[in-house]
Scaffold this active site. Structure first.
Site, mmCIF file in Angstrom:
data_model
loop_
_atom_site.group_PDB
_atom_site.id
_atom_site.type_symbol
_atom_site.label_atom_id
_atom_site.label_comp_id
_atom_site.label_asym_id
_atom_site.label_seq_id
_atom_site.Cartn_x
_atom_site.Cartn_y
_atom_site.Cartn_z
ATOM 1 N N ARG B 15 -19.074 41.982 -0.270
ATOM 2 C CA ARG B 15 -18.341 40.848 0.297
ATOM 3 C C ARG B 15 -17.078 40.543 -0.513
ATOM 4 O O ARG B 15 -16.016 40.299 0.032
ATOM 5 C CB ARG B 15 -19.262 39.629 0.373
ATOM 6 C CG ARG B 15 -20.316 39.823 1.474
ATOM 7 C CD ARG B 15 -21.067 38.570 1.765
ATOM 8 N NE ARG B 15 -21.784 38.115 0.573
ATOM 9 C CZ ARG B 15 -22.655 37.111 0.562
ATOM 10 N NH1 ARG B 15 -22.917 36.465 1.681
ATOM 11 N NH2 ARG B 15 -23.261 36.749 -0.546
ATOM 12 N N PRO B 107 -16.059 36.736 -15.919
ATOM 13 C CA PRO B 107 -17.239 36.242 -15.188
ATOM 14 C C PRO B 107 -16.846 35.321 -14.040
ATOM 15 O O PRO B 107 -17.638 35.059 -13.152
ATOM 16 C CB PRO B 107 -18.044 35.496 -16.253
ATOM 17 C CG PRO B 107 -17.132 35.292 -17.400
ATOM 18 C CD PRO B 107 -16.004 36.273 -17.302
ATOM 19 N N HIS B 136 -23.471 21.897 -5.130
ATOM 20 C CA HIS B 136 -23.519 23.187 -4.435
ATOM 21 C C HIS B 136 -24.314 23.074 -3.136
ATOM 22 O O HIS B 136 -25.038 22.103 -2.912
ATOM 23 C CB HIS B 136 -24.172 24.245 -5.326
ATOM 24 C CG HIS B 136 -23.279 24.753 -6.415
ATOM 25 N ND1 HIS B 136 -23.085 24.062 -7.596
ATOM 26 C CD2 HIS B 136 -22.502 25.869 -6.501
ATOM 27 C CE1 HIS B 136 -22.237 24.746 -8.362
ATOM 28 N NE2 HIS B 136 -21.872 25.842 -7.724
ATOM 29 N N HIS B 137 -24.203 24.131 -2.312
ATOM 30 C CA HIS B 137 -25.000 24.282 -1.084
ATOM 31 C C HIS B 137 -26.488 24.293 -1.455
ATOM 32 O O HIS B 137 -26.851 24.674 -2.581
ATOM 33 C CB HIS B 137 -24.603 25.589 -0.399
ATOM 34 C CG HIS B 137 -24.782 26.776 -1.287
ATOM 35 N ND1 HIS B 137 -25.981 27.439 -1.409
ATOM 36 C CD2 HIS B 137 -23.931 27.387 -2.149
ATOM 37 C CE1 HIS B 137 -25.863 28.412 -2.275
ATOM 38 N NE2 HIS B 137 -24.619 28.404 -2.752
ATOM 39 N N LYS B 140 -28.847 27.345 -3.202
ATOM 40 C CA LYS B 140 -28.746 27.763 -4.602
ATOM 41 C C LYS B 140 -30.097 27.582 -5.281
ATOM 42 O O LYS B 140 -30.725 26.543 -5.124
ATOM 43 C CB LYS B 140 -27.671 26.934 -5.303
ATOM 44 C CG LYS B 140 -27.339 27.405 -6.707
ATOM 45 C CD LYS B 140 -26.086 26.709 -7.222
ATOM 46 C CE LYS B 140 -25.770 27.134 -8.652
ATOM 47 N NZ LYS B 140 -25.514 28.581 -8.759
#
Lengths: 252, 252, 252, 252
Positions: B15, B107, B136-137, B140
């Site tokens: 991706r 990173p 976050h979504h 996670k």
């Protein structure tokens, strides 16, 4: 000439009381006819001709103050804490004999805070996820704040009634405390930061969108519009009302 | 005519790789001379004439990929994770024999995120209080996020070096988890909300003021400006650089 | 025993001065040896034994105050406005003869505000878009704020030096004023809201990401950490320094 | 077994239509019985057995589509723009003969956005000040956004009805545009920033407090919960409803 409401203030020497003296003095439609401190006798309320008594005292004396007002046919607007179920029941009994008298007991006079909690609860059933972040000065001893707990309870009740499932959460590895506290299924995070006063943010999320409802209290002055709204409306709400939202026009 | 850099991409079918193909194609000064997937041989890199190899593969193959590039005199820009101390040491040894070759291991390629962490750390010694909220979504699995942990570590190191005491906190009554997790003395709160991607807020507070540094990642596209910046600057940074901030002009 | 710095304060009766008296008194390493008001003679500074003079007076008297201090070998920390190019030039000339004496002239003592502007400028060349929102109380007479204008100028200079094009904007139909004011190519929006003090938000955006740097000033107390930092460091910075950032460790 | 609603979709090949196909397919209580594109005949709706027609087409064809549906006894949920007063009047006339048929015309299907506007309007009469900031991607050609204009109009109507004076503003020196645009007495600021999608913030301020209501649209997916809510409720709302808020339970 503007029609005047006669107001008596109990607890006039406290910090909230001092703000209230200023706010009532500045209101063109209110006349402060008595301002009593800790050692003043309630009897002077009668001769003052007060129509409305504002109680900003301490839990120990608030019940006696309000009873005195009601028994003398005066309406009461109360910002003092300590009204448990027993006290409320006794007050309702007393008011049953005084059908024209109104009492407002408001644990929170900040209009914006009351509105924020009501909006968040109402919206919460339309979103998959909801969490609360509350932020306060670092001298606060309890976490989460009482307002955050009440907001979480309102949200939880609304979602349960609508059959909305819990907010999704795939967390399997968590450093202790990272995901906050759990108040009736709603995550509540408490930030303590020098420079802050009292702030709360409700985050609501669904596919591709977020709704955020935030309230900031910078100063004790933020309670005064709520106190004035209570004074101006208490006569039109006979009986007992708990919570300032009972006086707000929130039908949407 | 714009001078061209020849770039080869490893991991072109992932991706991140697919985004990188688009980003390199759209850059007027970069020519994509090779785009390799999982089963393609590294040998084709040699004939492609690539000056710079971008590795966006998997932890299992990244070390061999980078060694191959360095041994053939190509610079490398690496976004793959899995570079532990042993791997880094072996790479530095290899680079010692190739003084003209540069390798960037990053990173995190989101420029804004790298800047946010650096700014927060630098500012943190001037404020009494600091806390981190990361959002976050809900898919996670770990909390707090790796970025939040690294930011907290940078902040903690900076404050310790400057002799700044811990953030004040008078909490005595806490519902479990309310005050978040503790990463080297910095409170980190993790929100999981449907609709979100990856977001982080560092709150710094002192008497009467607050500084907030927030980064929002809405989309994988946010990594591409960092990848391009790496490609364009790697030749000018011989040897090993870990972290995109090594290429940023942050002297203030 | 902590080594003491002897400090004299000019403008002790003003609002900033009163805050400074409290802040210096509360600092274990500072001794307030003189606190002068409008009509007090500067001569008493000499007998007070002050090493450092803090000037929080008015534009009309600040130049004479600082000259007096420098001529008597005292360092000066200055928060008064009104230092135009002519005054600065004359002061530099005077300091040339006094190589050991330091003067700090700081138009803004809020550490967080100074940091926010510096970070925003430094980051701005890495993002396609940048805009500023400043928010103040509704009694403010000018829009945008001076701080917002300076921040926009710093950003504009940094982006121009790096060859970054203007922020993209496809607007073709605009209700007058909707897109804000234009300060050297940076859009600046001014909000005026009851309840606020002084707040600024710099929004930086690129593909798929946003960096937000926000500063909130809730209270005059926010200037005191900057004043104390100036007092403690002025002796180590001989000559003239304009801007508190000259004393901050911002190398990243 | 879950009872099924049969749904036909017009405009299935557009971007919104494609999202709607996915959303209806994923809903356990909805069956997609027809998905028509630009050149398909409406006649196939009849044989499909659709109970509800969703129109996500273009202004040119939406009126004919909805008339066809109503004439055949099907309910309609409409997201297409272009419904002016004349069209609405003709539709109401048609519906008068079909008392059991419901039509929802919703200019905005984002639940969060509809809620945010309703909450902001309702709250606005309790605060001295109110301003709107809307933030969008830089390809947007109009400023302010249509949603911001509608929100300002709702706020203005609510404040006017309650006799609330204009937001205070002492600005005497203004760089052109700094104070934003003026929509019926409400200041609206339009930010255009790379990386953003569609966002709106309503700021409400009073003495010592602020209420902020913010909505973020990250993605077209945010419209789908509103579309599904429309489909599920249209049969229970015979006649014409304009605006999704007509279907929301907002009584507080």
């Amino acid at each position: 000439m503007i029609e005047q409401l006669s107001v008596a203030l109990l607890g006039a020497n406290g910090r909230m009381g001092a703000e209230a003296v200023k706010a009532i003095d500045a209101a063109a439609d209110l006349t402060l006819v008595a301002a009593l401190g800790r050692n003043d006798s309630l009897e002077s309320l009668v001769s003052s001709g007060a129509q409305i008594v504002v109680d900003l005292t301490v839990p120990e004396s608030t019940e006696a103050n309000v009873r005195f007002a009601v028994e003398h046919g005066m309406h009461a607007v109360v910002g003092t804490t300590g009204w448990d179920a027993g006290r409320l029941a006794r007050l309702e009994e007393l008011l049953a004999d005084r059908p024209g008298v109104g009492v407002l007991i408001a644990p929170n006079f900040a209009l914006g805070s009351v509105l924020a909690s009501a909006f968040a609860a109402k919206a919460s059933k339309y979103f998959e996820s909801v969490e609360i972040i509350e932020l306060h000065h670092p001298d606060k001893v309890d976490a989460p704040s009482g307002t955050a707990v009440r907001t979480a309870q309102l949200i939880s009740a609304e979602r349960t009634a609508a059959g909305v499932p819990s907010s999704p959460d795939a967390t399997t590895t968590e450093l202790e405390g990272a995901r906050g506290s759990d108040v009736e299924g709603v995550r509540v995070h408490s930030v303590r930061l020098s420079g802050l006063v009292a702030h709360q943010e409700v985050l609501l999320g669904g596919p591709g969108e977020q709704l955020t409802i935030r309230h900031d209290s910078f100063d004790r002055a933020s309670f005064m519009p709520g106190v004035l709204l209570g004074i101006r409306n208490v006569a039109a709400h006979p009986g007992l009302t708990v919570g300032l939202d009972g006086y707000l026009d929130l039908g949407l």
